[in-house]
Design a protein around this motif. Sequence first.
Motif, PDB file in Angstrom:
ATOM      1  N   ASP A  70       0.955  -1.287   0.247  1.00 16.47           N
ATOM      2  CA  ASP A  70       0.155  -0.110   0.154  1.00 16.47           C
ATOM      3  C   ASP A  70       0.661   1.358  -0.091  1.00 16.47           C
ATOM      4  O   ASP A  70       1.395   1.389   1.192  1.00 16.47           O
ATOM      5  N   GLU A  72      -0.426   3.909  -1.659  1.00 11.90           N
ATOM      6  CA  GLU A  72      -1.333   5.567  -2.248  1.00 11.90           C
ATOM      7  C   GLU A  72      -1.034   6.171  -1.953  1.00 11.90           C
ATOM      8  O   GLU A  72      -1.480   7.129  -3.667  1.00 11.90           O
ATOM      9  N   HIS A  73      -0.273   7.058  -1.134  1.00 10.17           N
ATOM     10  CA  HIS A  73       0.134   8.178  -0.882  1.00 10.17           C
ATOM     11  C   HIS A  73       0.946   8.465  -1.598  1.00 10.17           C
ATOM     12  O   HIS A  73       1.282   9.908  -1.990  1.00 10.17           O
ATOM     13  N   ALA A  74       2.010   8.191  -2.215  1.00  6.05           N
ATOM     14  CA  ALA A  74       3.578   8.250  -3.093  1.00  6.05           C
ATOM     15  C   ALA A  74       3.456   8.032  -4.819  1.00  6.05           C
ATOM     16  O   ALA A  74       3.146   9.468  -4.862  1.00  6.05           O
ATOM     17  N   ASP A 103      -0.418   1.720   4.610  1.00  6.24           N
ATOM     18  CA  ASP A 103       0.473   2.785   4.060  1.00  6.24           C
ATOM     19  C   ASP A 103       0.527   3.649   5.548  1.00  6.24           C
ATOM     20  O   ASP A 103      -0.556   4.600   5.375  1.00  6.24           O
ATOM     21  N   PHE A 105       1.339   7.018   5.932  1.00  3.78           N
ATOM     22  CA  PHE A 105       0.624   7.941   5.929  1.00  3.78           C
ATOM     23  C   PHE A 105      -0.745   7.858   6.529  1.00  3.78           C
ATOM     24  O   PHE A 105      -2.074   8.664   5.700  1.00  3.78           O
ATOM     25  N   ARG A 106      -1.483   6.884   6.082  1.00  6.80           N
ATOM     26  CA  ARG A 106      -3.104   7.075   6.872  1.00  6.80           C
ATOM     27  C   ARG A 106      -3.398   6.956   7.566  1.00  6.80           C
ATOM     28  O   ARG A 106      -4.493   7.081   8.133  1.00  6.80           O
ATOM     29  N   GLN A 133       7.037   3.794  -0.697  1.00  9.12           N
ATOM     30  CA  GLN A 133       6.081   4.799   0.145  1.00  9.12           C
ATOM     31  C   GLN A 133       6.543   5.840   0.454  1.00  9.12           C
ATOM     32  O   GLN A 133       5.632   6.471   0.985  1.00  9.12           O
TER      33      GLN A 133
END
Length: 294
Positions: A70, A72-74, A103, A105-106, A133
């Motif tokens: 995961d 997704e943020h990056a 992630d 960042f979640r 990530q």
Amino acid sequence: MSIDLDEIVAIDVHTHAEVSSRGGASLTDELHKASSAYFKVDGTKRKPTLEELAAYYRERRMAAVVFTVDAEHATGVPPVPNEEVAEAAAANPDVLIPFASIDPFRGKAGIRRARRLVEEYGVKGFKFHPSIQAFFPNDRLAYGLYEAIEELGCIALFHTGQTGIGAGVPGGGGIRLKYSNPMHVDDVAADFPQMKIILAHPSFPWQDEALSVATHKPAVHIDLSGWSPKYFPPQLVRYANTLLKDKVLFGSDYPVISPDRWLADFAALPLKDEVRPKILKDNAARLLGLCEDS
């Protein structure tokens, strides 16, 4: 989980769920093509479904830890759903062991998700890929997640060293190697001493750092995925044969490296007879809680 240790010959602690049953992939097409070229594999054959992965390992009488990534943020790309990985493992408990990926960042939402994945889906560990990530493992941003992982008795598996993802793409696809120096994980191991940790891969160009962390911190292990054993640095083989013989784990990085290829090259390494079964199965069985002395 119903893995019969007497029936399997090895436990592969590092395999990837690269495609969802709904067709989504965890990498962009550009990164997928570049990493396939890096590992010299046919990208069109590199996306087994989870059911196909289970059948592949069952045919070989092996068990496999499987996970998504995961980031997704990056990257902006949603991962293969953790729930789907866990459901496939529940449907194939004789061969698949579910890990998840959250992630960092979640934030608090990620921590809640991690707890639910363990408590409701039986997830046994969590995969982090700092370079993809885009975070340093010792960044306090991830510490709430580590607290949950430690409390839940799960494993944290960190990619270390160079990555084939982004290799050959202009600018490496924006992926920065600095995040995956295993010395950043040393801080994590010091701050979360009860959390079981795996440093994934021969950690080029930081192999000595990885060996140092694993010998110094009792809960830190090393998996041997992502490289053919014939390319292992000599000091990694020496430590696997001696000081770290109880802390080194078989991993392939399937589907980019097949366990068949890995095992064929592993057979040629100058390892003691009593060490081979530890690396191939016994160490992982103990770490994953599959045997009585875990």
